[in-house]
Design an enzyme around this catalytic site. Structure first.
Site, PDB file in Angstrom:
ATOM      1  CD  GLU B  60      -1.859  -2.370   1.285  1.00 15.20           C
ATOM      2  OE1 GLU B  60      -0.745  -2.670   1.783  1.00 15.20           O
ATOM      3  OE2 GLU B  60      -2.718  -3.228   0.999  1.00 15.20           O
ATOM      4  CG  HIS B 129     -11.711  -7.533   5.542  1.00 20.54           C
ATOM      5  ND1 HIS B 129     -11.062  -8.360   6.422  1.00 20.54           N
ATOM      6  CD2 HIS B 129     -11.100  -7.715   4.342  1.00 20.54           C
ATOM      7  CE1 HIS B 129     -10.111  -9.030   5.792  1.00 20.54           C
ATOM      8  NE2 HIS B 129     -10.106  -8.652   4.522  1.00 20.54           N
TER       9      HIS B 129
END
Lengths: 366, 327
Positions: B60, B129
């Site tokens: 990321e 999540h």
């Protein structure tokens, strides 16, 4: 995978009695001087040295100003000038992108900054082209010269360089992005993430590690479990090269090859220039607490400036008179630039709020 | 006006901006051949090719860091972080780099990039999540942070974000992707960043919220309307820049303010809203400001009863409305 520059001298030959110039033997009968064999003309070889000396004397001037209480902070390039001069000459200064780190004073001078520019930054004045007095000194930046702004958390510039390379590739431009950092930074995630990204996408970028043996106080052997930073390139599918970073011509040769390869679609290269940081990490550091004086003295005998001057002298491009003349001209340039920067205005207080977002651009124009 | 899913509105914005401007590119994990794990970018790879819809390595910080460089070089990257929970490795690139580039270079460089991140819970996503991380970023000058609640705003604000000269974090509530439909105008339009919208007019209680909170509040307002409580709802849409005027006006409208968000309460965005209202409209209030927000536990558990207990819903918002109306 690794390559030592072809003409590298064994250390014993050039670390002689105090680094005297006659220790060097760079000319061989029947062969052209090394710089010409590498495609550099005489003026370029001399240019390398002029910038190395300019960077060194400017760096020393900043230490003086710091110790005199005139500027708050210095972070130094001393010992790394040859690596930077060699790399700088290998790049296309009109088209390539430069993403330097805080020791790249010689490199940004080669790229078009002046001592006045960097002294304006050292004094944190409004006209500082790097940041208008906002960043610490040696956080180099200049859009018109394609020098990209960096921060202080190390390694963040490495993925940025990959982004510049991605843009160049997408637009079909021939420009290469060149990013530098120290060996300590090669432990950061951004280093590894960026090299991997560039390797996968085969982007035109040259990663340039100036391994000066210390990350502030922590020596290389506590930073790296492998022999060379360049060894890490293997994990990313491209070439890693080590080179003696005190030899400007050797660095030129290696970086030139990496740049040419990148420019012609061959993808990235990791070049590791082995250097030595001749002074403490910064003006706030005291390196006596972590490295022996003998080690530093030994390294000073291999000072890259001494080495380059010896080479130029041996090939007949330099002499004592030229040295004296150049030092005098640099000294007066530095005197003038120091006076200018010291007297230059600070940014106005209300500018604190400027340029947080783009919409404000028009309101502070000029 | 055509009615579309939230996810389709997001995709349309990307599609149209990529058609309109060749500088726009998408990069992220699985955004290309797969079309994104949520299918937001489905079809873009086929239309615009692998050079503009880039499947990146799983890293990321590089996704955002490369986007910073590419945008400074003149492109307009839209980086996708697959789940907002995974944005944390990129925080240094967002906060130290993207947010400060213009300021630290004295306006010489800037980086017009968008970071899209699906956030929020209620999809059995467990701790990693499901998180809402917007408050981490709203604290940072130099960033823009938006969280549209409707397909109309998702499309219009994503277009505005792509055309914005500064880094924008674009939070898409993943539960909204396929659960919410709404009218989306044909053709090109933008919704300016920094403008809140009144989504329901009322006289008794003001709800200030964003994202999923808007939908809970609308359903809750219907419930309490039957009891005679008239609810006023302000959808912030954009958290930074914040439409301060609209917040203060909405507070003054009823004098009773309920702030609702899924993110944690402590130092959450609601704290800023409450402080702003106190600074500017304290004497127009008829009751203490109330905050209804996520619980002070690290994140959302996986098992259904704990997930339910963690999440707000329309019933809980309705109960808070009643309490405040009675005050």
């Amino acid at each position: 995978m690794m390559e030592q520059a072809r003409h590298r001298r064994p250390e014993a030959q050039w670390r002689g009695s105090g680094g005297e110039v006659h220790e060097f033997h760079e000319v061989h009968p029947g062969e052209p001087p090394r710089h010409r064999a590498l495609g550099l003309d005489d003026a370029q070889a001399v240019e390398m040295y002029r910038y190395m000396l300019l960077a060194r004397l400017l760096d020393e001037r900043m230490w003086l100003l710091n110790r005199a209480g005139k500027i708050p902070f210095v972070v130094s390039c001393q010992g790394q000038e040859a690596a930077q001069a060699g790399a700088g000459l290998a790049l296309d200064r009109q088209h390539d992108y430069l993403l330097p780190y805080y020791r790249d004073l010689c490199l940004v001078l080669l790229w078009g900054h002046t001592p006045r520019d960097e002294l304006l930054a050292a004094f944190a004045k409004a006209a500082d082209p790097n940041s208008g007095g906002r960043q610490m000194p040696c956080h180099f930046s200049d859009r018109k010269l394609r020098i990209f702004s960096g921060s202080s958390p190390v390694g963040t510039q490495i993925p940025h360089a990959v982004g510049f390379a991605l843009a160049a590739k997408m637009r079909g431009e021939a420009s290469v992005s060149f990013v530098s950092f120290g060996e300590g930074t090669s432990n950061q995630g951004d280093f590894h993430e960026a090299l991997n990204f560039a390797g996968v996408h085969k982007l035109p970028v040259v990663f340039f590690c100036e391994n000066n043996k210390y990350a502030i106080s922590v020596p290389e052997h506590k930073q790296l479990a492998c022999a060379n930073v360049a060894d890490r390139a293997a994990g990313y599918g491209f070439e890693g090269v080590t080179v003696d970073g005190t030899d400007a011509l050797a660095v030129y040769q290696v970086v030139k090859r990496a740049v040419d390869k990148a420019r012609h679609g061959g993808g990235p290269t990791l070049v590791e220039a082995k250097v030595y940081r001749l002074v403490p990490h910064s003006s706030d550091d005291d390196d006596r607490s972590y490295r022996p004086r003998e080690e530093v003295e030994e390294a000073r005998r291999g000072d890259p400036l001494v080495r380059m001057r010896a080479y130029l002298t041996e090939v007949g491009l330099w002499d004592e008179a030229a040295e004296v003349d150049l030092r005098q001209r640099i000294a007066s340039e530095l005197d003038e630039a120091t006076a200018f920067a010291e007297q230059a205005p600070y940014p106005p207080e209300e500018s604190l709020y400027w340029y947080v977002y783009g919409e404000e651009e028009t309101s502070h124009a000029g | 006006m055509p009615v579309k899913l939230y996810i389709d509105a997001v995709r349309e914005a990307l599609w149209e901006e990529m058609e309109r401007d060749s500088r726009v590119l998408i990069l992220g994990e699985d955004v290309g051949v797969r079309g994104g794990v949520f299918r937001v970018t489905a079809g873009l790879f086929e239309r615009f090719g692998e050079a503009r819809v880039i499947d990146t390595p799983l890293a990321e910080s590089a996704i955002v860091g490369v986007a910073v460089g590419a945008s400074a070089a003149g492109l307009i990257p839209v980086a996708e972080i697959q789940f907002a929970d995974f944005i944390l490795p990129a925080v240094n690139q967002i906060i130290s780099e993207a947010a400060k580039l213009r300021y630290r270079s004295n306006n010489d460089w800037h980086c017009p990039l968008v970071v899209r991140a699906p956030y929020g819970g209620g999809v059995h996503g467990a701790l990693y999540h499901s998180q809402c991380l917007e408050a981490l970023f709203t604290h940072v000058p130099g960033l823009k942070v938006v969280a549209p609640a409707t397909p109309h705003d998702a499309k219009g604000m994503l277009k505005a974000a792509i055309r914005d000269p500064d880094p924008v974090l674009f939070f898409e509530h993943k539960k909204l992707y396929r659960s919410v439909r709404g009218e989306v105008p044909e053709g090109d339009y933008t919704v300016p960043l920094g403008q809140a919208q009144t989504v329901r007019e009322g006289e008794d209680v003001t709800v200030i919220t964003y994202g999923m909170g808007v939908h809970w509040a609308l359903a809750a307002a219907d419930q309490v309307a039957a009891e005679g409580i008239r609810v006023h709802i302000l959808d912030l849409r954009s958290l930074r820049p914040l439409d301060e005027q609209a917040v203060v006006a909405a507070a003054r409208r009823t004098g009773k303010v309920l702030i609702v968000h899924e993110d944690h309460k402590f130092c959450g965005f609601g704290a800023e809203l409450a402080a702003l209202i106190c600074e500017q409209a304290l004497f127009d209030l008829d009751a203490p400001i109330q905050r209804l927000a996520g619980p002070e536990v690290p994140a959302m558990p996986f098992c259904p009863p704990l997930e339910r207990a963690y999440l707000l819903n329309a019933d809980r918002v309705a109960e808070a409305m009643r309490r405040l109306a009675r005050f």
